[in-house]
Design a protein around this motif. Structure first.
Motif, PDB file in Angstrom:
ATOM      1  N   LEU A 160       0.862  -1.179   0.000  1.00 41.57           N
ATOM      2  CA  LEU A 160       0.000   0.000   0.000  1.00 41.57           C
ATOM      3  C   LEU A 160       0.898   1.228   0.000  1.00 41.57           C
ATOM      4  N   ARG A 161       0.918   1.943  -1.123  1.00 39.17           N
ATOM      5  CA  ARG A 161       1.731   3.153  -1.228  1.00 39.17           C
ATOM      6  C   ARG A 161       0.927   4.333  -0.699  1.00 39.17           C
ATOM      7  N   LEU A 162       1.300   4.793   0.486  1.00 35.06           N
ATOM      8  CA  LEU A 162       0.582   5.889   1.131  1.00 35.06           C
ATOM      9  C   LEU A 162       1.116   7.225   0.645  1.00 35.06           C
ATOM     10  N   THR A 163       0.202   8.166   0.470  1.00 31.77           N
ATOM     11  CA  THR A 163       0.634   9.528   0.224  1.00 31.77           C
ATOM     12  C   THR A 163       0.994  10.170   1.554  1.00 31.77           C
ATOM     13  N   ASN A 164       1.230  11.462   1.578  1.00 31.61           N
ATOM     14  CA  ASN A 164       1.563  12.164   2.816  1.00 31.61           C
ATOM     15  C   ASN A 164       0.412  12.006   3.814  1.00 31.61           C
ATOM     16  N   THR A 165       0.752  11.797   5.086  1.00 27.12           N
ATOM     17  CA  THR A 165      -0.279  11.603   6.100  1.00 27.12           C
ATOM     18  C   THR A 165      -0.356  12.798   7.049  1.00 27.12           C
TER      19      THR A 165
ATOM     20  N   PRO B 299       1.633  13.335  15.006  1.00 24.22           N
ATOM     21  CA  PRO B 299       2.418  13.374  13.772  1.00 24.22           C
ATOM     22  C   PRO B 299       3.888  13.061  14.002  1.00 24.22           C
ATOM     23  N   SER B 300       4.558  12.662  12.931  1.00 24.57           N
ATOM     24  CA  SER B 300       6.000  12.492  12.969  1.00 24.57           C
ATOM     25  C   SER B 300       6.670  13.854  12.999  1.00 24.57           C
ATOM     26  N   MET B 301       7.722  13.966  13.805  1.00 24.01           N
ATOM     27  CA  MET B 301       8.471  15.214  13.853  1.00 24.01           C
ATOM     28  C   MET B 301       9.462  15.322  12.700  1.00 24.01           C
TER      29      MET B 301
ATOM     30  N   PRO C 175       3.753  14.134  25.026  1.00 22.99           N
ATOM     31  CA  PRO C 175       5.084  13.512  25.025  1.00 22.99           C
ATOM     32  C   PRO C 175       5.153  12.220  24.222  1.00 22.99           C
ATOM     33  N   GLU C 176       4.002  11.649  23.856  1.00 25.17           N
ATOM     34  CA  GLU C 176       4.003  10.423  23.077  1.00 25.17           C
ATOM     35  C   GLU C 176       4.203  10.690  21.579  1.00 25.17           C
ATOM     36  N   VAL C 177       4.267  11.948  21.173  1.00 30.21           N
ATOM     37  CA  VAL C 177       4.321  12.248  19.734  1.00 30.21           C
ATOM     38  C   VAL C 177       5.544  11.613  19.088  1.00 30.21           C
ATOM     39  N   VAL C 178       6.717  11.816  19.659  1.00 29.60           N
ATOM     40  CA  VAL C 178       7.931  11.295  19.059  1.00 29.60           C
ATOM     41  C   VAL C 178       8.209   9.922  19.639  1.00 29.60           C
ATOM     42  N   GLN C 179       8.036   8.877  18.822  1.00 25.95           N
ATOM     43  CA  GLN C 179       8.235   7.517  19.274  1.00 25.95           C
ATOM     44  C   GLN C 179       9.054   6.746  18.253  1.00 25.95           C
ATOM     45  N   PRO C 180       9.977   5.908  18.705  1.00 26.68           N
ATOM     46  CA  PRO C 180      10.731   5.091  17.765  1.00 26.68           C
ATOM     47  C   PRO C 180       9.872   3.978  17.231  1.00 26.68           C
ATOM     48  N   ALA C 181      10.068   3.619  15.949  1.00 23.27           N
ATOM     49  CA  ALA C 181       9.349   2.496  15.365  1.00 23.27           C
ATOM     50  C   ALA C 181      10.186   1.240  15.430  1.00 23.27           C
TER      51      ALA C 181
ATOM     52  N   GLY D  30       4.240  18.579  10.936  1.00 23.90           N
ATOM     53  CA  GLY D  30       4.408  18.204  12.335  1.00 23.90           C
ATOM     54  C   GLY D  30       5.365  19.141  13.048  1.00 23.90           C
ATOM     55  N   THR D  31       6.483  19.447  12.386  1.00 22.46           N
ATOM     56  CA  THR D  31       7.447  20.389  12.956  1.00 22.46           C
ATOM     57  C   THR D  31       6.844  21.781  13.088  1.00 22.46           C
TER      58      THR D  31
END
Length: 318
Positions: free
Chosen positions: A168-173, A178-180, A312-318, A185-186
């Protein structure tokens, strides 16, 4: 997603990431048992069974043992990596897919694989051109090339009958948490911290791009899991090329800052930016075969982003 749909237990790789967390929630809401897998635990995956594992650095045999022990029938690869060099980008985005495919070959029973790709795998297209699945990919960025290499591994394995899955090729989300590593998001963080008296200078790419709410993207993944006898490749987006300046203005309005406090200038898209000056997805195949349609409008997505960007949960490692 229910047992009647065929998916009983799903492993989400990259479960703590900005997309993975929503995929976990979407499956759980549909009654599917979720096994969340990531390098480190995060608060939002505690409702699910969590397993700490670095999919980029483990072996296929190690991952196969985990998947077999957990008795999953579906795997979603939502891992995502950003890096400065081609080698690092390949290790981050291609390495996990190689390990997943190696693991699936060792399992005694077929497990469906859903790989999250990117619209940036196609590369730049002429303005006004909707991108469908037949477009020949010619990515211009390191990120696009690494994601394309990963997707091709999955599509080739599906074609050879070695894997039962889809890309599934996702466009911008857009949307909550959001991802920082994204521009919007920034920007939301900068708006949170801005002093109205000092104002804020913002440089916006002179671009029109397709954005989809991350919760709608997660719903598309669930739909693809529930319908195994479909095409191996889907583009997922709203099908609208939106002026990035319009999104910035909307986010500023949502922030409550006086419009005059934010000084916006436009600049050309250049360098190794993963984006392009025109992106519009043709998602008609997903509508026909997955019965999927976006449900959130972009103002809802931006508000969800704004309301969670200070968490504080916004930035999370995958």
């Amino acid at each position: 997603m229910t047992m009647a749909d065929g998916t009983r237990r799903v492993a989400v790789l990259g479960a703590t990431g900005c997309v993975g967390r929503h995929i976990c929630a979407a499956f759980a809401e549909r009654g599917t048992e979720v096994v969340a897998i990531a390098r480190r635990e995060a608060p939002h995956v505690r409702p699910y069974r969590f397993l700490p594992l670095d999919v980029a650095r483990c072996t296929g045999a190690e991952l196969a043992a985990v998947l077999a022990d957990e008795r999953v029938d579906t795997v979603v690869n939502a891992t995502l990596g950003w890096a400065a060099t081609e080698q690092e980008m390949t290790e981050a985005n291609v390495g996990p897919v190689e390990n997943v495919l190696g693991a699936l070959r060792l399992l005694p029973e077929s497990v469906r694989l859903l790989q999250l790709g990117s619209i940036h795998e196609y590369g730049p297209v002429a303005a006004g051109t909707p991108t469908d699945e037949a477009v020949d990919p010619r990515p211009a960025s390191l990120y696009g090339r690494s994601k394309l290499a990963a997707s091709r591994l999955v599509l080739d394995a599906v074609r050879r009958g070695e894997c039962h899955g889809a890309v599934l090729r996702l466009t911008n989300t857009l949307g909550p948490y959001p991802s920082m590593e994204t521009f919007l998001g920034t920007l939301a963080v900068r708006l949170r911290r801005a002093d109205p008296a000092d104002g804020l200078d913002v440089t916006v790419a002179a671009a029109r791009r397709d954005y989809v709410d991350v919760r709608d993207a997660a719903a598309a993944v669930c739909a693809a899991a529930a319908r195994p006898d479909t095409a191996p490749l889907f583009n997922i987006g709203r099908g609208e090329a939106v002026d990035l300046r319009t999104l910035v203005d909307t986010l500023v309005t949502i922030s409550g800052l006086p419009p005059e406090a934010v000084r916006v200038r436009e600049a050309e898209v250049r360098g190794q930016s993963p984006g392009a000056d025109w992106v519009q997805v043709d998602a008609s195949l997903a509508r026909r075969q997955l019965d999927w349609r976006p449900g959130y409008d972009l103002s809802e997505s931006l508000r969800g982003m704004w309301e969670t960007v200070g968490d504080p949960e916004v930035v999370q490692p995958a």
